[in-house]
Motif scaffolding. Sequence first.
Motif, PDB file in Angstrom:
ATOM      1  N   ASP A 135       1.103  -0.994  -0.034  1.00  0.00           N
ATOM      2  CA  ASP A 135       0.048  -0.159   0.104  1.00  0.00           C
ATOM      3  C   ASP A 135       0.798   1.272   0.052  1.00  0.00           C
ATOM      4  O   ASP A 135       1.754   1.241   0.738  1.00  0.00           O
ATOM      5  N   ILE A 136       0.630   2.181  -0.974  1.00  0.00           N
ATOM      6  CA  ILE A 136       1.563   3.209  -1.141  1.00  0.00           C
ATOM      7  C   ILE A 136       1.606   4.134   0.054  1.00  0.00           C
ATOM      8  O   ILE A 136       0.634   4.766   0.377  1.00  0.00           O
ATOM      9  N   GLU A 137       2.818   4.775   0.542  1.00  0.00           N
ATOM     10  CA  GLU A 137       2.974   5.714   1.370  1.00  0.00           C
ATOM     11  C   GLU A 137       3.276   6.987   0.671  1.00  0.00           C
ATOM     12  O   GLU A 137       2.819   8.161   1.139  1.00  0.00           O
ATOM     13  N   GLU A 138       4.115   6.918  -0.307  1.00  0.00           N
ATOM     14  CA  GLU A 138       4.780   8.359  -0.459  1.00  0.00           C
ATOM     15  C   GLU A 138       5.439   8.101  -1.968  1.00  0.00           C
ATOM     16  O   GLU A 138       6.023   7.090  -2.268  1.00  0.00           O
ATOM     17  N   VAL A 139       5.589   8.967  -2.960  1.00  0.00           N
ATOM     18  CA  VAL A 139       6.000   8.948  -4.119  1.00  0.00           C
ATOM     19  C   VAL A 139       7.064  10.064  -3.997  1.00  0.00           C
ATOM     20  O   VAL A 139       6.847  11.212  -3.591  1.00  0.00           O
ATOM     21  N   ASN A 140       8.323   9.789  -4.190  1.00  0.00           N
ATOM     22  CA  ASN A 140       9.533  10.980  -4.522  1.00  0.00           C
ATOM     23  C   ASN A 140       9.401  11.520  -5.767  1.00  0.00           C
ATOM     24  O   ASN A 140      10.139  11.199  -6.660  1.00  0.00           O
ATOM     25  N   SER A 141       8.549  12.681  -5.856  1.00  0.00           N
ATOM     26  CA  SER A 141       8.251  13.166  -7.073  1.00  0.00           C
ATOM     27  C   SER A 141       9.334  14.131  -7.657  1.00  0.00           C
ATOM     28  O   SER A 141       9.568  14.478  -8.449  1.00  0.00           O
ATOM     29  N   GLY A 142      10.025  14.455  -6.446  1.00  0.00           N
ATOM     30  CA  GLY A 142      11.417  15.338  -6.805  1.00  0.00           C
ATOM     31  C   GLY A 142      12.216  14.425  -7.692  1.00  0.00           C
ATOM     32  O   GLY A 142      12.852  14.985  -8.659  1.00  0.00           O
ATOM     33  N   GLN A 143      12.679  13.115  -7.349  1.00  0.00           N
ATOM     34  CA  GLN A 143      13.339  12.248  -8.165  1.00  0.00           C
ATOM     35  C   GLN A 143      12.791  12.171  -9.672  1.00  0.00           C
ATOM     36  O   GLN A 143      13.265  12.234 -10.524  1.00  0.00           O
ATOM     37  N   LEU A 144      11.399  11.729  -9.623  1.00  0.00           N
ATOM     38  CA  LEU A 144      10.684  11.627 -10.744  1.00  0.00           C
ATOM     39  C   LEU A 144      10.790  13.127 -11.772  1.00  0.00           C
ATOM     40  O   LEU A 144      11.072  12.681 -12.864  1.00  0.00           O
ATOM     41  N   GLN A 145      10.785  14.124 -10.950  1.00  0.00           N
ATOM     42  CA  GLN A 145      10.796  15.140 -11.829  1.00  0.00           C
ATOM     43  C   GLN A 145      12.249  15.343 -12.371  1.00  0.00           C
ATOM     44  O   GLN A 145      12.308  16.046 -13.712  1.00  0.00           O
ATOM     45  N   ALA A 146      13.437  15.032 -11.504  1.00  0.00           N
ATOM     46  CA  ALA A 146      14.657  15.299 -12.041  1.00  0.00           C
ATOM     47  C   ALA A 146      14.727  14.240 -13.346  1.00  0.00           C
ATOM     48  O   ALA A 146      15.363  14.840 -14.353  1.00  0.00           O
ATOM     49  N   PHE A 147      14.253  13.003 -13.322  1.00  0.00           N
ATOM     50  CA  PHE A 147      14.152  12.363 -14.571  1.00  0.00           C
ATOM     51  C   PHE A 147      13.752  12.977 -15.887  1.00  0.00           C
ATOM     52  O   PHE A 147      14.138  13.114 -16.825  1.00  0.00           O
ATOM     53  N   ILE A 148      12.356  13.255 -15.507  1.00  0.00           N
ATOM     54  CA  ILE A 148      11.850  14.207 -16.583  1.00  0.00           C
ATOM     55  C   ILE A 148      12.607  15.307 -17.272  1.00  0.00           C
ATOM     56  O   ILE A 148      12.578  15.460 -18.361  1.00  0.00           O
ATOM     57  N   ARG A 149      13.059  16.096 -16.116  1.00  0.00           N
ATOM     58  CA  ARG A 149      13.947  17.192 -16.734  1.00  0.00           C
ATOM     59  C   ARG A 149      15.210  16.752 -17.649  1.00  0.00           C
ATOM     60  O   ARG A 149      15.581  17.450 -18.446  1.00  0.00           O
ATOM     61  N   GLN A 150      15.744  15.364 -17.365  1.00  0.00           N
ATOM     62  CA  GLN A 150      16.575  15.003 -18.173  1.00  0.00           C
ATOM     63  C   GLN A 150      16.104  14.447 -19.351  1.00  0.00           C
ATOM     64  O   GLN A 150      16.792  13.803 -20.051  1.00  0.00           O
TER      65      GLN A 150
END
Lengths: 262, 262
Positions: B123-138
């Motif tokens: 059951d999901i607690e937390e998404v590290n969207s900062g890291q996901l956005q870093a990938f997207i920015r690359q």
Amino acid sequence: MGKVTVIKIGGNVIDNPEALKRFLGSFAQLPDDNVLIHGGGKVATQVAEKLGVQTTMVDGRRITDRPMLDVVTMVYGGLVNKQIVAQLQALGTNAIGLTGADGGTVLAHKRPVKEIDYGFVGDIEEVNSGQLQAFIRQDLTPVYAPLTYDREGNILNTNADTMASAIAVDLAAHNEVTLVYCFEKKGVLSNPDDDQSVIAELTPSVYAEYKASGAINKGMIPKLDNAFRALDKGVSKVIICHADELALAVASGAGTTLTQSV
Amino acid sequence: MGKVTVIKIGGNVIDNPEALKRFLGSFAQLPDDNVLIHGGGKVATQVAEKLGVQTTMVDGRRITDRPMLDVVTMVYGGLVNKQIVAQLQALGTNAIGLTGADGGTVLAHKRPVKEIDYGFVGDIEEVNSGQLQAFIRQDLTPVYAPLTYDREGNILNTNADTMASAIAVDLAAHNEVTLVYCFEKKGVLSNPDDDQSVIAELTPSVYAEYKASGAINKGMIPKLDNAFRALDKGVSKVIICHADELALAVASGAGTTLTQSV
């Protein structure tokens, strides 16, 4: 110039959960930035067997036909890779599991068919070290399965030693790189029957002598030739050591250290 | 504020190589930044069967015991994920295949045991969207297998719909996010027996009416409840469409569009 250590861990450690745990514990404690490349281990052969996929070996190398490619993609790229990533995360290392297809980071072509058709086996053409460095700058620790990508939609099975060396060479253009091969011996032995006869330092000329005398045996020669080529191409240092001595080897030179000259 | 489209593709498309190829062809043509979450498909069940791992289902949900966790880690995290990544790379999309363990991006806990012990289900607690956005920015396109991470060294099997919704909600804090569920129907149907009876727009009040009349059937209710919750939590738009109509749905609203109000 950053320091990066590129470490290859072989199948024998992957096959032994306790040994793998010890190894990952040391890996997580290493200083500097690190990249891990893992071999496959016997689990691929076991899974293949149970799935009714035949394993064909020629000269000790696996022939990767389409069903076997699916098995290694599952086992190396899925099971082994993600278990290592999860264990490293629990040890506080921000690992990211990759194949050469991910981010197009390790590009290869299918090995040309000469006497033997190795099937879906990749010879590496290019490492996207820019992308690898971007991961490292984000404090991510890349963990590679021995799988590369052919630019045409196919994963290719690739020798983990070669992959580690190719990644180390590419990173060496912008970093001070140490390449570490962890295996089941304490280093390169001057007497294959004596596990304590570790050669502390090997230069090309010393290596040539050991080869001439026959002390360095058949199996080590491709590994060492490959390691010396990495030095030729800019890697600062290559260490060959036991998986249990990783920390010691990186800190103070347990195992065998290969350099261009003493 | 960037635009990000988070797309979930179900197991039925994964199971059909031609349908998957068509889907990935449209996905690669989408504008803006995208994140793909894929389901598992029947191949995990088939592999489990051949490996002698028993599949236990309770209320249509798979119980993930340790051997089954290994199977889904292999099949979802390895085979399916890497094949999708390789195909997208060939289409010019710089895909990177991930589980929640990679970069610690989707953290979960093992579902507490009540009446049923689902095993290693997250059951999901937390998404590290900062890291996901870093990938997207690359300019990387994250491709997620439905696997999360428990911070204690374990991969957890996770519902792909829920994972897509959690990722969309987290990205919505800093982006204008559209969440797209692709499945085997052309949208939400007002008459389950008529594939052409697609409801073009659903708001909470219209949805309530359809539920009251019984037109929207049992299987769709958890999906839609989940989708409306994502809207409540900041996602701009949810689209439910056929996998073959992804491009059309994103461009001009084929399928069913869910919004807070018309």
